[in-house]
Design a protein around this motif. Structure first.
Motif, PDB file in Angstrom:
ATOM      1  N   ASP A   1       8.671   2.342   0.791  1.00  0.00           N
ATOM      2  CA  ASP A   1       9.654   2.665  -0.245  1.00  0.00           C
ATOM      3  C   ASP A   1       9.429   4.051  -0.848  1.00  0.00           C
ATOM      4  O   ASP A   1      10.385   4.748  -1.196  1.00  0.00           O
ATOM      5  CB  ASP A   1       9.630   1.617  -1.362  1.00  0.00           C
ATOM      6  N   PHE A   2       8.156   4.427  -0.984  1.00  0.00           N
ATOM      7  CA  PHE A   2       7.844   5.675  -1.693  1.00  0.00           C
ATOM      8  C   PHE A   2       7.208   6.739  -0.809  1.00  0.00           C
ATOM      9  O   PHE A   2       7.184   7.913  -1.176  1.00  0.00           O
ATOM     10  CB  PHE A   2       6.924   5.397  -2.885  1.00  0.00           C
ATOM     11  N   GLY A   3       6.657   6.344   0.346  1.00  0.00           N
ATOM     12  CA  GLY A   3       6.007   7.326   1.211  1.00  0.00           C
ATOM     13  C   GLY A   3       4.753   7.903   0.601  1.00  0.00           C
ATOM     14  O   GLY A   3       4.253   8.943   1.047  1.00  0.00           O
ATOM     15  N   LEU A   4       4.204   7.256  -0.419  1.00  0.00           N
ATOM     16  CA  LEU A   4       2.994   7.711  -1.109  1.00  0.00           C
ATOM     17  C   LEU A   4       2.129   6.481  -1.328  1.00  0.00           C
ATOM     18  O   LEU A   4       2.522   5.561  -2.045  1.00  0.00           O
ATOM     19  CB  LEU A   4       3.359   8.359  -2.450  1.00  0.00           C
ATOM     20  N   PHE A   5       0.946   6.454  -0.713  1.00  0.00           N
ATOM     21  CA  PHE A   5       0.143   5.236  -0.777  1.00  0.00           C
ATOM     22  C   PHE A   5      -1.323   5.541  -1.057  1.00  0.00           C
ATOM     23  O   PHE A   5      -1.833   6.623  -0.739  1.00  0.00           O
ATOM     24  CB  PHE A   5       0.277   4.437   0.529  1.00  0.00           C
ATOM     25  N   HIS A   6      -1.978   4.577  -1.685  1.00  0.00           N
ATOM     26  CA  HIS A   6      -3.411   4.677  -1.964  1.00  0.00           C
ATOM     27  C   HIS A   6      -4.149   4.634  -0.631  1.00  0.00           C
ATOM     28  O   HIS A   6      -3.986   3.702   0.155  1.00  0.00           O
ATOM     29  CB  HIS A   6      -3.845   3.510  -2.850  1.00  0.00           C
TER      30      HIS A   6
ATOM     31  N   PHE B   1      -7.353   7.872  -7.581  1.00  0.00           N
ATOM     32  CA  PHE B   1      -6.228   8.385  -6.811  1.00  0.00           C
ATOM     33  C   PHE B   1      -6.504   9.764  -6.229  1.00  0.00           C
ATOM     34  O   PHE B   1      -5.592  10.540  -5.982  1.00  0.00           O
ATOM     35  CB  PHE B   1      -4.969   8.425  -7.690  1.00  0.00           C
ATOM     36  N   GLY B   2      -7.801  10.071  -6.015  1.00  0.00           N
ATOM     37  CA  GLY B   2      -8.127  11.339  -5.369  1.00  0.00           C
ATOM     38  C   GLY B   2      -7.664  11.357  -3.929  1.00  0.00           C
ATOM     39  O   GLY B   2      -7.203  12.378  -3.415  1.00  0.00           O
ATOM     40  N   SER B   3      -7.798  10.220  -3.257  1.00  0.00           N
ATOM     41  CA  SER B   3      -7.408  10.126  -1.852  1.00  0.00           C
ATOM     42  C   SER B   3      -6.123   9.298  -1.725  1.00  0.00           C
ATOM     43  O   SER B   3      -6.141   8.079  -1.912  1.00  0.00           O
ATOM     44  CB  SER B   3      -8.532   9.471  -1.040  1.00  0.00           C
ATOM     45  N   VAL B   4      -5.026   9.969  -1.449  1.00  0.00           N
ATOM     46  CA  VAL B   4      -3.752   9.287  -1.220  1.00  0.00           C
ATOM     47  C   VAL B   4      -3.156   9.795   0.084  1.00  0.00           C
ATOM     48  O   VAL B   4      -3.435  10.908   0.532  1.00  0.00           O
ATOM     49  CB  VAL B   4      -2.741   9.510  -2.374  1.00  0.00           C
ATOM     50  N   GLY B   5      -2.354   8.947   0.706  1.00  0.00           N
ATOM     51  CA  GLY B   5      -1.641   9.347   1.909  1.00  0.00           C
ATOM     52  C   GLY B   5      -0.184   9.591   1.589  1.00  0.00           C
ATOM     53  O   GLY B   5       0.383   8.948   0.701  1.00  0.00           O
TER      54      GLY B   5
ATOM     55  N   ALA C   1       8.337   7.677   7.788  1.00  0.00           N
ATOM     56  CA  ALA C   1       8.515   6.352   7.183  1.00  0.00           C
ATOM     57  C   ALA C   1       9.582   5.561   7.943  1.00  0.00           C
ATOM     58  O   ALA C   1       9.428   4.352   8.181  1.00  0.00           O
ATOM     59  CB  ALA C   1       8.904   6.487   5.715  1.00  0.00           C
ATOM     60  N   ARG C   2      10.648   6.233   8.354  1.00  0.00           N
ATOM     61  CA  ARG C   2      11.704   5.544   9.105  1.00  0.00           C
ATOM     62  C   ARG C   2      11.176   5.087  10.473  1.00  0.00           C
ATOM     63  O   ARG C   2      11.502   3.984  10.932  1.00  0.00           O
ATOM     64  CB  ARG C   2      12.921   6.469   9.272  1.00  0.00           C
ATOM     65  N   ILE C   3      10.365   5.933  11.119  1.00  0.00           N
ATOM     66  CA  ILE C   3       9.790   5.555  12.412  1.00  0.00           C
ATOM     67  C   ILE C   3       8.853   4.363  12.237  1.00  0.00           C
ATOM     68  O   ILE C   3       8.819   3.449  13.074  1.00  0.00           O
ATOM     69  CB  ILE C   3       9.049   6.750  13.049  1.00  0.00           C
ATOM     70  N   LEU C   4       8.097   4.354  11.143  1.00  0.00           N
ATOM     71  CA  LEU C   4       7.214   3.215  10.869  1.00  0.00           C
ATOM     72  C   LEU C   4       8.020   1.928  10.706  1.00  0.00           C
ATOM     73  O   LEU C   4       7.618   0.863  11.187  1.00  0.00           O
ATOM     74  CB  LEU C   4       6.394   3.476   9.614  1.00  0.00           C
TER      75      LEU C   4
END
Length: 544
Positions: free
Chosen positions: A276-281, A302-306, A313-316
């Motif tokens: 949904d956000f393309g930003l993950f822990h 939250f120093g390390s985020v992807g 994200a659509r391909i995933l």
């Protein structure tokens, strides 16, 4: 200063590697002048005999950059042997605290008198790692906070170490084929960018604010607040939160919560972060995920985020659909689309391997299906076909594996296949929604219109190629005429495509948010459909 720091660190790195029994490797890859920098360091007879254990111990002694590199490599089962992976997962980032006058540092950084802002600041940190150490404090209004303080000179050391890693990786790739096949230099170059971002408290504060905004309406999640007045790139002031670790089974039962609900919520929240956000822990281990008395998941550090590109994200999402519906060709197509590089020598064999993976999933009882087993098989396929995925993909795969590990500790029997199936249904509904179809149509229309910008140059090139055929012997006349027909036909199709795209764009922009569609929409939409039909007829005639 940076060159002196690098010189000193080179000496330290050579000495440590030599002491842990890697002098022979250094002799092979390093010029004699650089080897002499670490002269005098002999292999310590007390070090263990196992090579992988010695690698892990050397990394721990060399400090933050090497520890974090080891932790990153511990998720790269596609390029490293399992025995080394097992050792790297043992890397410890806990080190003795650095003596520090926290009050004086606060006053220096923020130009304040601490007694006017804080009632309590603990003199000793309650946690200490290679990059920072953490203190407890209380503000004048009674709010309890934590002060995350960066160690002195840590950035200079890490900068020097990353530069040394790049030098050593190039030398290793030059002398060892197996290292070259790992693309070690590319891995370390990418790591260098991520570790510097991870050490930035300014970036971490921005990450926290983004997560708070993303989950502000989700009552299942809580993200601690940042106190910006006492935060900069050296100090991060955060809200103190109470809770138990997510793998504390006894604590969860004491709060009368169902471990299965917690794991299901954890995976759903993680999928929301990704899709949904393309930003993950990027590191959701039990030390970074807590549960409070309300049953909310509390994410820390939250120093390390992807971060995922919208296209990734659509391909995933496509790959999740391929997995649930067991579509091997679709999965292969999407793996290629998301890969940074690949070298598939035998497409048929690759397809059979994917079909074997689906057969394995189908044959197993749902309760026996484990993420780790699936990832092991997938990693073998990636390694065999030298498929290199974006770093964010490896991070999220690790995150899902960590969540499954937590489910085992809680005896929650997480089944990944069952868990993602409802999400696939959500994806289908979302993609068929009018707003999504409208947005996707606009995106494709813009892509076609972008081609129009290049059309004059392309046509000019085509015409020049036709002219270049002139003056040649008569044997080339047929070729020249055929080329002219092909270019003319292609130009006609492009012109029709651009006109259809422009009409589609105009149609979409005229569609109201609510209420009946005006006549202009129907007229423009009808013309768009007509042009698409004309284009299809042109293509079919050409094939005949």
């Amino acid at each position: 200063m940076k060159s002196i720091s690098k010189f000193k660190r080179y000496t330290k790195v050579i000495q440590v590697l030599s002491r842990y029994g890697f002098a022979e490797v250094l002799d092979r890859i390093l010029p004699s002048r650089e080897r002499d920098n670490g002269a005098g360091a002999e292999t310590d007879p007390q070090v263990p005999s196992g090579m992988y254990k010695r690698i892990r111990m050397a990394m721990e002694e060399l400090g933050p950059a090497f520890i974090k590199l080891g932790q990153l490599l511990s998720i790269r089962e596609d390029i490293l042997p399992p025995e080394l992976i097992a050792e790297l997962r043992k890397l410890q980032d806990a080190v003795p605290p650095e003596p520090m006058d926290i009050k004086a540092l606060l006053e220096e950084q923020f130009g304040i008198r601490t007694e006017e802002h804080f009632t309590v600041i603990e003199a000793q940190p309650f946690a200490s790692a290679s990059v920072s150490q953490v203190y407890a404090a209380t503000l004048q209004d009674g709010s309890r906070v934590v002060l995350k303080v960066k160690r002195s000179d840590v950035e200079a050391v890490v900068n020097a170490d990353v530069s040394i890693m790049k030098d050593l990786s190039l030398l290793l790739e030059k002398h060892y084929t197996s290292i070259r096949n790992m693309n070690l230099y590319r891995v370390i170059s990418s790591f260098g960018l991520s570790v510097l971002k991870e050490m930035s408290f300014t970036a971490e504060a921005a990450n926290i604010q983004n997560f708070r905004r993303n989950f502000k309406d989700d009552t299942r999640v809580y993200i601690p607040e940042v106190y910006e007045m006492y935060s900069n790139n050296e100090i991060l002031c955060l809200e103190w939160v109470e809770g138990i670790k997510i793998n504390d089974l006894e604590g969860i039962r004491a709060m009368q919560m169902d471990p299965r609900d917690i794991v299901t919520t954890g995976l759903d929240v993680y999928l929301r972060q990704i899709l949904d956000f393309g930003l993950f822990h990027a590191d959701p281990h039990p030390g970074n995920v807590f549960i409070d008395k309300k049953g909310r998941l509390i994410f820390l550090d939250f120093g390390s985020v992807g971060q995922l590109l919208p296209s990734d994200a659509r391909i995933l999402e496509n790959m999740m659909i391929n997995f649930v519906f067991r579509d091997p060709k679709g999965l292969i197509r999407n793996l290629k689309n998301i890969a940074l590089a690949y070298s598939i020598t035998n497409e048929k064999e690759f397809e059979r391997d994917v079909e074997d993976l689906f057969a394995y999933v189908k044959e197993l009882d749902l309760q026996q299906l484990m993420v780790r087993d699936i990832f092991d098989k997938l990693n073998k396929m990636l390694q065999t076909n030298r498929i290199v995925l974006p770093d964010a993909i490896y991070l999220l795969l690790r995150g899902v594996a960590l969540i499954e590990g937590i489910s085992k500790q809680l005896n929650a029997d997480l089944n990944i296949y069952q868990s993602i199936s409802p999400y696939v249904n959500k994806i289908a509904v979302k993609r068929l929604s009018f707003d999504n179809l409208k947005a996707y149509g606009l995106q494709q229309a813009r892509s076609v219109l972008a081609i129009a910008d290049m059309l004059p140059e392309v046509l000019a090139t085509w015409m020049q190629q036709v002219k270049d055929q002139e003056g040649k012997n008569n044997a080339d006349v047929a070729v020249r005429e055929r080329m002219t027909r092909i270019y003319a036909g292609a130009g006609n199709k492009i012109a029709v495509s651009i006109l259809a795209a422009a009409l589609a764009l105009a149609t979409a922009s005229m569609i109201p948010a609510a209420g009946p569609w005006p006549v202009q929409v129907w007229v423009s939409g009808g013309l768009t459909v007509l042009l698409v039909l004309v284009l299809l007829v042109m293509i079919l005639r050409e094939r005949r």
